[in-house]
Write an enzyme that holds these catalytic residues in place. Structure first.
Site, PDB file in Angstrom:
ATOM      1  N   GLY A 224     -61.992  30.322 -35.569  1.00  0.00           N
ATOM      2  CA  GLY A 224     -61.895  30.761 -34.177  1.00  0.00           C
ATOM      3  C   GLY A 224     -61.811  29.659 -33.152  1.00  0.00           C
TER       4      GLY A 224
ATOM      5  N   GLU B 236     -63.138  35.880 -27.554  1.00  0.00           N
ATOM      6  CA  GLU B 236     -63.630  36.511 -28.771  1.00  0.00           C
ATOM      7  C   GLU B 236     -64.692  37.541 -28.407  1.00  0.00           C
ATOM      8  OE1 GLU B 236     -64.906  33.260 -31.224  1.00  0.00           O
ATOM      9  OE2 GLU B 236     -62.897  32.908 -31.998  1.00  0.00           O
TER      10      GLU B 236
ATOM     11  N   ARG C  47     -70.477  41.046 -33.408  1.00  0.00           N
ATOM     12  CA  ARG C  47     -70.196  41.154 -34.840  1.00  0.00           C
ATOM     13  C   ARG C  47     -71.133  42.102 -35.576  1.00  0.00           C
ATOM     14  NH1 ARG C  47     -69.089  34.751 -36.231  1.00  0.00           N
ATOM     15  NH2 ARG C  47     -66.999  34.649 -35.325  1.00  0.00           N
TER      16      ARG C  47
ATOM     17  N   SER D  44     -71.454  28.245 -32.490  1.00  0.00           N
ATOM     18  CA  SER D  44     -71.987  27.408 -33.565  1.00  0.00           C
ATOM     19  C   SER D  44     -71.397  26.003 -33.547  1.00  0.00           C
ATOM     20  CB  SER D  44     -71.736  28.070 -34.920  1.00  0.00           C
ATOM     21  OG  SER D  44     -70.375  28.423 -35.064  1.00  0.00           O
TER      22      SER D  44
ATOM     23  N   ARG E 185     -75.588  35.662 -33.456  1.00  0.00           N
ATOM     24  CA  ARG E 185     -74.844  34.543 -32.872  1.00  0.00           C
ATOM     25  C   ARG E 185     -73.633  35.033 -32.087  1.00  0.00           C
ATOM     26  NH1 ARG E 185     -70.296  31.229 -34.730  1.00  0.00           N
ATOM     27  NH2 ARG E 185     -70.129  32.681 -36.478  1.00  0.00           N
TER      28      ARG E 185
ATOM     29  N   GLU F  88     -76.148  24.625 -38.461  1.00  0.00           N
ATOM     30  CA  GLU F  88     -76.539  25.935 -38.987  1.00  0.00           C
ATOM     31  C   GLU F  88     -77.840  25.886 -39.774  1.00  0.00           C
ATOM     32  OE1 GLU F  88     -74.515  29.640 -41.524  1.00  0.00           O
ATOM     33  OE2 GLU F  88     -73.401  27.775 -41.225  1.00  0.00           O
TER      34      GLU F  88
ATOM     35  N   GLY G 152     -70.483  18.007 -42.471  1.00  0.00           N
ATOM     36  CA  GLY G 152     -69.750  18.891 -41.578  1.00  0.00           C
ATOM     37  C   GLY G 152     -69.775  18.368 -40.156  1.00  0.00           C
ATOM     38  N   LEU G 153     -69.457  19.235 -39.196  1.00  0.00           N
ATOM     39  CA  LEU G 153     -69.383  18.804 -37.804  1.00  0.00           C
ATOM     40  C   LEU G 153     -70.708  18.257 -37.301  1.00  0.00           C
ATOM     41  CD1 LEU G 153     -67.979  18.518 -35.100  1.00  0.00           C
ATOM     42  CD2 LEU G 153     -68.377  20.957 -34.682  1.00  0.00           C
TER      43      LEU G 153
ATOM     44  N   HIS H 151     -69.863  38.648 -41.219  1.00  0.00           N
ATOM     45  CA  HIS H 151     -68.594  38.703 -40.499  1.00  0.00           C
ATOM     46  C   HIS H 151     -67.908  40.011 -40.866  1.00  0.00           C
ATOM     47  CE1 HIS H 151     -64.685  37.732 -38.884  1.00  0.00           C
ATOM     48  NE2 HIS H 151     -65.220  36.672 -38.299  1.00  0.00           N
TER      49      HIS H 151
ATOM     50  N   LYS I  14     -72.277  16.850 -51.124  1.00  0.00           N
ATOM     51  CA  LYS I  14     -72.516  17.203 -52.525  1.00  0.00           C
ATOM     52  C   LYS I  14     -71.249  17.629 -53.259  1.00  0.00           C
ATOM     53  CE  LYS I  14     -73.999  21.981 -51.676  1.00  0.00           C
ATOM     54  NZ  LYS I  14     -75.070  22.962 -51.903  1.00  0.00           N
TER      55      LYS I  14
ATOM     56  N   HIS J 255     -71.857  35.612 -43.411  1.00  0.00           N
ATOM     57  CA  HIS J 255     -71.056  34.622 -42.693  1.00  0.00           C
ATOM     58  C   HIS J 255     -71.877  33.504 -42.059  1.00  0.00           C
ATOM     59  CE1 HIS J 255     -67.733  32.973 -40.460  1.00  0.00           C
ATOM     60  NE2 HIS J 255     -68.284  33.242 -39.291  1.00  0.00           N
TER      61      HIS J 255
END
Length: 560
Positions: A63, A131, A309, A410, A405, A394, A29-30, A263, A50, A370
């Site tokens: 977002g 947000e 949230r 993130s 959060r 994460e 991921g990022l 979420h 994986k 989430h």
């Protein structure tokens, strides 16, 4: 833990080069890709994914990413908003460190070709949105598919880099630590004191079913969160807590696992159980309503739909239970069709394909697991308790998210700490690697009934949803812990007897994470942020992170 380490002791050895081997990054991921791209100019890198490379949680993020860019914004303002959302458990040093680097993180992504939504009048020529929990517009985004846009760009860069080896459908099984170098190891060798260094990973090549020994100069865990431990989640199938569980089994501390962010608005539809309706839609003015059209958020919080949230998710949960509803409405019809198509094209198209025209109909939504606000304890360079082991994204607990959060922090954390992690690794002088033990499966066989895995997986996710969800009680948590212990025994016995598969490894990791979540929740005698207990509804005047340590042999220890 189980007897598998005994069944799989090692008589044959594999050697690595004197350079200490490549850096192995678990997760694509990022966070993992940022680290890999920053390392690759000077070090060889192996990245394990994986599933397919495009299935990381980053690609699901709609977002945006925080950037302190506007004249109306400041680092202090961003830190305050982060602290407010985190309900008193945010580490201010961490929040400030990351906020100060947010503009540079956005510029880094722009320079690599990420197509953020433009605004000629905006800072850096970018359109910024707002947000829940943010005082001003500071979210850089690519329409409503920011994570996908970022991930596609970085993935292409990684594919093209000659020093990055992307391995699709490879899954880490466990970390190779000092205890693996000791012959004749038994259960006692699993003490944290014996895991004094990480030397690499055992990794399953899913397509051929073989477990390989991967020596590494450093291992970076970037496996995301634990959303799949719950029945309803906005996360992809990759979110099974692999990095957290592996680090825990190797003796690392884990923090704040009770804080699981639900979420508020996941699409409620039988064909799309994990489709997230971005918070930015509420940021632009969409309203939450009961099925009779009554708007309810103003009765729960003065910020209404822009509340953090945890407050919005609890409000929806309350209204659903009060009125016996399976879902509520998210109404964006008053924003207009052209606006929705321009700013939320992905949501508009996906819902339309399911027969929901969001320009003319409200969207059925339900809360879903989430984001994991806790994880492996690291410093701001990604270092874990075990030398040679790092973690980013994460998977970690850095102190940034506290008890909840703040939206879009993130992705920012992934970029900033991916960069600091890589810089720290590059400072290290490669060490000569001792011979590492090969994986031994001479005492295991192919599984006879895979249905056991599916049954235990379903039972675990259902009990976590029913007993360890948005609203908790001590009795529910104790029931969950009792059943988790029984499941753990069954899974450990199965793991010790049969050859590993991805499903088995994911189940093993999820049950470890489930136990960490429940034990952490039981130790918190208050309601704070994402953790709400009917037995302890008050928020204590002073509180601390929940840091769980295997070495201490007790449920938790508090950091000063």
């Amino acid at each position: 833990m189980n007897a598998t380490s005994v069944a799989r002791t090692h008589d044959s050895l594999t050697s690595s080069s004197g350079s200490g081997g490549p850096v192995v990054i678990v997760g694509a991921g990022l966070a993992g890709l940022t680290t890999a791209l920053e390392l690759a100019a000077q070090r060889p890198v192996i990245v394990l994914a994986k599933r397919n490379l495009g299935e990381a949680a980053t690609a699901w993020a709609q977002g945006g990413i925080v950037g302190v860019l506007g004249d109306d914004d400041s680092v202090d303002s961003h830190v305050r908003d982060t602290q407010d959302a985190g309900a008193g458990l945010v580490d201010e040093q961490t929040a400030r460190f990351i906020a100060e680097r947010s503009a540079q993180a956005i510029e880094w992504l722009v320079q690599r070709g990420v197509p953020f939504s433009p605004d000629p009048a905006g800072p850096l020529g970018l359109h910024l949105t707002r947000e829940g929990g943010h005082a001003v517009r500071r979210i850089a985004h690519a329409a409503d598919a920011t994570g996908l846009a970022i991930h596609q760009v970085l993935l292409e860069l990684a594919r093209a880099h000659p020093n990055i080896d992307l391995r699709e459908r490879w899954m880490a099984v466990d970390l190779i630590t000092t205890r693996h170098l000791q012959r004749g190891e038994g259960h006692a060798a699993r003490r944290r004191d014996d895991s004094s260094r990480c030397y690499g990973v055992y990794a399953l090549d899913i397509d051929n079913g073989r477990v390989e020994t991967l020596p590494a100069a450093a291992v970076v865990l970037a496996t995301g969160g634990v959303g799949k431990v719950y029945r309803y989640t906005s996360n992809p199938d990759t979110a099974t807590g692999d990095g957290i569980a592996m680090a825990w089994r190797a003796g690392c501390r884990v923090g704040n696992m009770e804080f699981i962010q639900f979420h508020p608005t996941c699409l409620y539809h039988p064909q799309e159980r994990s489709f997230l309706i971005t918070e930015a839609l509420r940021g632009e003015g969409a309203h939450l309503k009961l099925l009779d059209g009554t708007r309810f958020m103003p009765q729960h919080d003065e910020r209404a739909e822009l509340a953090p949230r945890d407050i919005v998710a609890r409000a929806i949960d309350f209204e659903m239970k009060k009125h016996g509803l399976d879902h509520v409405w998210l109404d964006a019809t008053h924003l207009g069709e052209s606006f929705l198509k321009e700013h939320f094209p992905t949501i508009h198209a996906r819902c339309l394909a399911l027969g929901i025209d969001i320009a003319r109909q409200p969207i059925p939504v339900v809360p879903a697991a989430h984001y994991t606000c806790g994880g492996v304890v690291t410093d701001l360079d990604g270092r874990c308790d075990l030398p040679g082991l790092f973690a980013v994204g994460e998977t970690t607990y850095t102190g940034l998210h506290g008890a909840n959060r703040l939206a879009s922090n993130s992705l920012l954390e992934c970029v900033v700490l991916g960069q600091t992690c890589s810089a720290r690794i590059l400072e290290q002088v490669p060490e000569s690697m001792p011979p590492l033990p090969a994986w031994d499966e001479s005492q295991v066989e192919d599984a006879d009934e895979a249905v056991v895995i599916a049954h235990n997986w379903d039972e675990l996710r259902l009990l976590m949803w029913n007993y360890v969800g948005i609203v908790r009680t001590t009795k529910r948590l104790e029931r969950a812990l009792h059943r988790i212990k029984l499941l753990k025994d069954e899974i450990d016995a199965y793991y010790a007897a049969f050859r590993v598969t991805r499903d088995l490894l994911e189940l093993r990791n999820l049950v470890d994470c489930a136990e960490l979540i429940v034990r952490s929740a039981l130790s918190r005698h208050e309601s704070r942020g994402l953790h709400y207990s009917r037995d302890f509804p008050r928020t204590l005047p002073v509180s601390f992170p929940t840091i769980v340590s295997r070495k201490l042999k007790k449920r938790d220890a508090w950091l000063p």
